[in-house]
Motif scaffolding. Structure first.
Motif, PDB file in Angstrom:
ATOM      1  N   UNK A 308       0.866  -1.196   0.000  1.00  0.00           N
ATOM      2  CA  UNK A 308       0.000   0.000   0.000  1.00  0.00           C
ATOM      3  C   UNK A 308       0.887   1.225   0.000  1.00  0.00           C
ATOM      4  N   UNK A 309       0.690   2.052  -1.025  1.00  0.00           N
ATOM      5  CA  UNK A 309       1.550   3.224  -1.188  1.00  0.00           C
ATOM      6  C   UNK A 309       0.934   4.472  -0.595  1.00  0.00           C
ATOM      7  N   UNK A 314      -4.810   4.389   6.431  1.00  0.00           N
ATOM      8  CA  UNK A 314      -5.940   3.975   5.588  1.00  0.00           C
ATOM      9  C   UNK A 314      -5.600   2.728   4.768  1.00  0.00           C
ATOM     10  N   UNK A 315      -4.611   1.992   5.218  1.00  0.00           N
ATOM     11  CA  UNK A 315      -4.249   0.736   4.552  1.00  0.00           C
ATOM     12  C   UNK A 315      -5.451  -0.209   4.593  1.00  0.00           C
ATOM     13  N   UNK A 316      -5.947  -0.690   3.435  1.00  0.00           N
ATOM     14  CA  UNK A 316      -7.140  -1.567   3.459  1.00  0.00           C
ATOM     15  C   UNK A 316      -6.939  -2.818   4.315  1.00  0.00           C
ATOM     16  N   UNK A 317      -5.753  -3.393   4.274  1.00  0.00           N
ATOM     17  CA  UNK A 317      -5.531  -4.584   5.089  1.00  0.00           C
ATOM     18  C   UNK A 317      -5.660  -4.291   6.563  1.00  0.00           C
ATOM     19  N   UNK A 318      -5.129  -3.138   6.980  1.00  0.00           N
ATOM     20  CA  UNK A 318      -5.224  -2.772   8.393  1.00  0.00           C
ATOM     21  C   UNK A 318      -6.662  -2.495   8.793  1.00  0.00           C
TER      22      UNK A 318
END
Length: 522
Positions: A308-309, A314-318
């Motif tokens: 995630x750049x 706001x990382x979707x995995x997190x």
């Protein structure tokens, strides 16, 4: 031909195959052991379990050898050991399609002659099996019977091996079977067990092939003139508007073929039981692994992470992981079930559990699953029997009462149709006796008596034995007739089974007493 072809009951036809194998024992077993026995020793001795699996999968190739010997023996041309071995490669080329989807067919002993002896493939083979489909169910039952018999024979052979093993060998059979169930298949003792299992196949499969071949011959006998019937029906439709009626007591060939195809489809139901049981056992261990203590039932997920750049917050995995860790998704449940007293986890003080080995638990679970399936089968069978009995009772109206059911077509393989009997049975029997056909003379007297008894009101069934016919005669016939029939029955039994013929005076007494007891037409 070396056998007398006539329509037989399916059990009688299968028994004829067993008798044919016993009669041609050397011609059947010597090439069979030379081919299949050598393959079993080489494959199991070198590859172990996978060698046995390959030997079992290639059984249709090995079974071509006894089938070749039996098919030639039926026509009086029993092949020699060398002739059977020379024909092996050609037989294998025809049997190669049997190693694919057909390998799972429950009626292999019945369908193998269609491909090997008739040389049919593709749609021609399917159409031929649809016509012969009446014997598919019987052949499927024959397969299940021989599988059970093979299991019993394997248990007997392995018990014999265990008893004959010397003490100095120091073989721990309990540990060996435990390793076998756990998948450790490379030890020499394990290969000995697999060779014992292959030996049970080597002993029984020629009889299995012979019974299926006899069922095939019986079905061919029943369909004698089938193509002529179809030709006459076509001729009738061409010459007149009225369709030709079906054969007496049967359906038209097309209808019978469709019913036979349905019977062939129903034969696959034989494999649903072991397939369902295998799926249940395969799913038992993962299901048991999921049942743990309440603390172990927490829902966890492994989310595949991608680079995630953007903003790390706001990382979707997190974000997804935070959602799964929310209280709404942390559902816990308590599972209560029965289990053995010894089969418990370590207590809080760390005491270890002392339960039976895992293979014993798995075996008990498998037997319990088999028992559950058998209980359902027995229950459904009883319901079907009760429903069939109620249907028959409801179907007996006043119009059906008083109708003469007549004699069965045959009893004990004896033809009881009126057109098959002469007008004067004793005179015809005396002519056969004087011509030297003693057993046939007594057979004519006996089946003539059975036909007259059935026509006079004695209830006889196709499944009756000689003693059953005697008991049925004593209940409704006069004492004089019952005594004559008993003397005739005993004379027939001694001649047919013990090869002991009565003398001329004894035969004369039977000819003299027969007209008074059975001569009058009812």
């Amino acid at each position: 031909m070396a056998i007398r072809l006539r329509p037989r009951h399916r059990l009688e036809a299968a028994d004829l195959g067993l008798a044919l194998v016993r009669e041609r024992f050397a011609a059947v077993f010597l090439p069979w052991l030379a081919v299949a026995g050598t393959a079993a020793v080489v494959l199991v001795g070198t590859l172990g379990f996978w060698g046995y699996a390959l030997f079992w999968w290639l059984l249709p190739l090995w079974e071509c050898v006894p089938l070749f010997a039996l098919s030639r023996s039926v026509f009086g041309a029993t092949p020699t050991f060398r002739q059977s071995l020379r024909a092996t490669l050609g037989l294998w080329r025809r049997a190669l399609p049997e190693l694919f989807l057909r390998r799972f067919g429950p009626a292999r002993s019945f369908s193998l002659p269609v491909g090997q002896l008739e040389g049919l493939r593709g749609s021609a083979r399917r159409n031929r099996l649809a016509v012969l489909g009446y014997g598919l169910d019987a052949a499927a039952g024959l397969t299940i019977f021989f599988l059970i018999l093979q299991l019993f024979l394997f248990c007997a052979l392995i018990a014999l091996v265990m008893m004959m093993t010397p003490e100095w060998a120091e073989i721990d059979w309990g540990m060996t079977f435990e390793q076998l169930f756990e998948g450790e298949l490379g030890s020499p003792v394990t290969r000995l067990i697999l060779l014992t299992l292959a030996t049970s196949i080597l002993i029984l499969n020629p009889f299995y092939v012979g019974s299926g071949f006899a069922l095939y011959l019986d079905r061919r006998t029943q369909l004698e003139g089938w193509d002529l019937q179809i030709a006459f029906q076509r001729l009738g439709r061409r010459l007149g508007p009225r369709p030709s009626p079906p054969a007496e007591g049967g359906a038209r060939p097309a209808e019978a073929g469709a019913g036979s195809a349905n019977a062939g489809t129903r034969s696959w139901v034989w494999w649903l039981l072991p397939l369902t049981l295998g799926l249940q056992l395969a799913a038992a261990e993962p299901a048991a692994a999921q049942i743990g203590s309440p603390n172990e039932s927490r829902l966890t997920h492994e989310i595949p992470r991608r680079p995630w750049a953007g903003d790390p917050e706001r990382d979707p995995g997190t974000v997804i992981q935070e959602v799964y860790e929310a209280p709404e998704f942390q559902r816990q449940s308590t599972v209560r079930r029965w289990r053995l007293r010894e089969d418990r986890r370590p207590d809080d003080d760390g005491a270890a559990s002392s339960g039976p080995p895992e293979w014993v638990t798995a075996l008990i679970g498998g037997l319990a699953a088999i028992g559950e399936v058998l209980v359902w089968i027995v229950g459904l069978g009883l319901l079907a029997v009760v429903a069939l009995a109620a249907f028959r009772l409801m179907g007996r109206g006043d119009g059906d009462r008083g109708k003469d059911t007549g004699a069965p077509a045959q009893i004990l393989g004896l033809d009881l149709r009126p057109e098959s009997l002469p007008d004067d049975v004793p005179a015809a029997s005396r002519e056969l006796w004087l011509a030297g056909w003693h057993v046939e003379a007594l057979s004519l007297l006996y089946r003539g008596a059975l036909a007259r008894l059935a026509a006079s009101g004695v209830e006889l069934r196709e499944s009756f034995t000689e003693d059953d016919c005697l008991r049925a005669t004593r209940t409704v016939s006069p004492r004089e007739r019952a005594e004559v029939f008993e003397r005739l029955t005993r004379a027939w039994q001694r001649a047919a089974y013990a090869h002991r013929l009565p003398d001329d005076d004894g035969a004369q007494q039977l000819w003299t007493a027969w007209p008074d007891a059975f001569g009058a037409e009812p």
